[in-house]
Design an enzyme around this catalytic site. Sequence first.
Site, PDB file in Angstrom:
ATOM      1  N   GLY A   1     -19.181  -3.879  11.512  1.00  0.00           N
ATOM      2  CA  GLY A   1     -18.663  -3.094  12.616  1.00  0.00           C
ATOM      3  C   GLY A   1     -19.750  -2.912  13.656  1.00  0.00           C
ATOM      4  O   GLY A   1     -20.940  -3.081  13.367  1.00  0.00           O
TER       5      GLY A   1
ATOM      6  N   GLN B   1     -24.082   1.513  20.385  1.00  0.00           N
ATOM      7  CA  GLN B   1     -25.165   0.730  19.803  1.00  0.00           C
ATOM      8  C   GLN B   1     -25.677  -0.329  20.786  1.00  0.00           C
ATOM      9  O   GLN B   1     -26.785  -0.838  20.619  1.00  0.00           O
ATOM     10  CB  GLN B   1     -24.712   0.067  18.504  1.00  0.00           C
ATOM     11  CG  GLN B   1     -24.497   1.055  17.375  1.00  0.00           C
ATOM     12  CD  GLN B   1     -23.989   0.374  16.126  1.00  0.00           C
ATOM     13  OE1 GLN B   1     -22.802   0.142  15.994  1.00  0.00           O
ATOM     14  NE2 GLN B   1     -24.914   0.051  15.234  1.00  0.00           N
TER      15      GLN B   1
ATOM     16  N   CYS C   1     -26.666  -0.301   8.366  1.00  0.00           N
ATOM     17  CA  CYS C   1     -26.323  -0.159   9.781  1.00  0.00           C
ATOM     18  C   CYS C   1     -27.162  -1.132  10.599  1.00  0.00           C
ATOM     19  O   CYS C   1     -28.368  -1.273  10.355  1.00  0.00           O
ATOM     20  CB  CYS C   1     -26.600   1.278  10.227  1.00  0.00           C
ATOM     21  SG  CYS C   1     -26.160   1.613  11.931  1.00  0.00           S
ATOM     22  N   LEU C   2     -26.534  -1.772  11.567  1.00  0.00           N
ATOM     23  CA  LEU C   2     -27.273  -2.678  12.444  1.00  0.00           C
ATOM     24  C   LEU C   2     -28.341  -1.948  13.248  1.00  0.00           C
ATOM     25  O   LEU C   2     -29.318  -2.557  13.680  1.00  0.00           O
ATOM     26  CB  LEU C   2     -26.315  -3.416  13.374  1.00  0.00           C
ATOM     27  CG  LEU C   2     -25.334  -4.367  12.682  1.00  0.00           C
ATOM     28  CD1 LEU C   2     -24.328  -4.917  13.692  1.00  0.00           C
ATOM     29  CD2 LEU C   2     -26.072  -5.495  11.994  1.00  0.00           C
TER      30      LEU C   2
ATOM     31  N   HIS D   1     -17.807   5.195   9.535  1.00  0.00           N
ATOM     32  CA  HIS D   1     -19.167   4.872   9.984  1.00  0.00           C
ATOM     33  C   HIS D   1     -19.197   4.642  11.497  1.00  0.00           C
ATOM     34  O   HIS D   1     -20.055   5.201  12.201  1.00  0.00           O
ATOM     35  CB  HIS D   1     -19.651   3.625   9.233  1.00  0.00           C
ATOM     36  CG  HIS D   1     -21.011   3.167   9.618  1.00  0.00           C
ATOM     37  ND1 HIS D   1     -22.110   3.332   8.795  1.00  0.00           N
ATOM     38  CD2 HIS D   1     -21.481   2.530  10.723  1.00  0.00           C
ATOM     39  CE1 HIS D   1     -23.181   2.813   9.390  1.00  0.00           C
ATOM     40  NE2 HIS D   1     -22.819   2.321  10.561  1.00  0.00           N
ATOM     41  N   GLU D   2     -18.274   3.827  11.990  1.00  0.00           N
ATOM     42  CA  GLU D   2     -18.286   3.498  13.420  1.00  0.00           C
ATOM     43  C   GLU D   2     -17.846   4.686  14.273  1.00  0.00           C
ATOM     44  O   GLU D   2     -18.397   4.907  15.358  1.00  0.00           O
ATOM     45  CB  GLU D   2     -17.420   2.264  13.696  1.00  0.00           C
ATOM     46  CG  GLU D   2     -17.896   1.002  12.999  1.00  0.00           C
ATOM     47  CD  GLU D   2     -19.352   0.637  13.253  1.00  0.00           C
ATOM     48  OE1 GLU D   2     -19.884   0.942  14.346  1.00  0.00           O
ATOM     49  OE2 GLU D   2     -19.978   0.051  12.352  1.00  0.00           O
TER      50      GLU D   2
ATOM     51  N   HIS E   1     -20.774   6.790  14.863  1.00  0.00           N
ATOM     52  CA  HIS E   1     -21.622   6.317  15.972  1.00  0.00           C
ATOM     53  C   HIS E   1     -21.139   6.878  17.305  1.00  0.00           C
ATOM     54  O   HIS E   1     -21.947   7.258  18.152  1.00  0.00           O
ATOM     55  CB  HIS E   1     -21.629   4.786  16.049  1.00  0.00           C
ATOM     56  CG  HIS E   1     -22.621   4.129  15.169  1.00  0.00           C
ATOM     57  ND1 HIS E   1     -23.978   4.325  15.279  1.00  0.00           N
ATOM     58  CD2 HIS E   1     -22.465   3.262  14.145  1.00  0.00           C
ATOM     59  CE1 HIS E   1     -24.610   3.610  14.373  1.00  0.00           C
ATOM     60  NE2 HIS E   1     -23.711   2.950  13.662  1.00  0.00           N
TER      61      HIS E   1
END
Length: 163
Positions: free
Chosen positions: A26, A31, A69-70, A111-112, A115
Site C-alpha cells: 500500500g 508518503q 512500512c515503505l 495502516h494506510e 498514514h
Amino acid sequence: MRTFDKELRQLVADLIDTMHEKEGAGLAAPQLGVGLRVFTFDIDDVVGHIANPVLEFTDEEEQEGPEGCLSIPGLYFDTKRRQNVIAKGFNEYGDPLQIVGTGLMARCLQHETDHLDGVLFLDRLEGETKRAAMKAVREAEWFNPDAPPVIKLSPSELHGTIR
C-alpha cells in the site's frame, strides 16, 4: 471544495506505480509529500485505491502479525490490528466505494488510513516491542538525527479532503 479530476487520477496512477516499484502492499499520498486523503493497495492481486476513507469495524476481533512500512524501510514488527474492517470512500472519479477487508486487507486498510491521519505503525506498538522498534530505527543506516526536518508541499493546488 475539491473535485475528482485528471490530476487526482494521475496521482492515483503515480501511487500505484511507486507502490509496485517499491514492492509495497500500500502507499498513501502523504508518503509522497502530497496532502490528500487517498491511498492505493495491492493485496492478494487486488489492486485498488480509495479517497477520503472512513473505517468501520464490524466486530472486536483482533489480529497480530508482522507489519512494515515503505516510510520505515527494512523494519518489521508484530502489530495489533482489527481483523475485519469496512472502508467507505470514493474512487478516483468521485463514485462511492466500499471495501470489505479481512486479514491482510484489513491490516492494509488500517495502516494506510493511519498514514492519512499522521500515524505510523510504530505509534501503535507497546511495551518491549515499541522499545525494540525504536532501537532498530536509531540503528538503521538511513536514520540521521542531525538532519533538519523536511517539509514537503504538494506541487499541485490540491490540498486536504477531496470532495
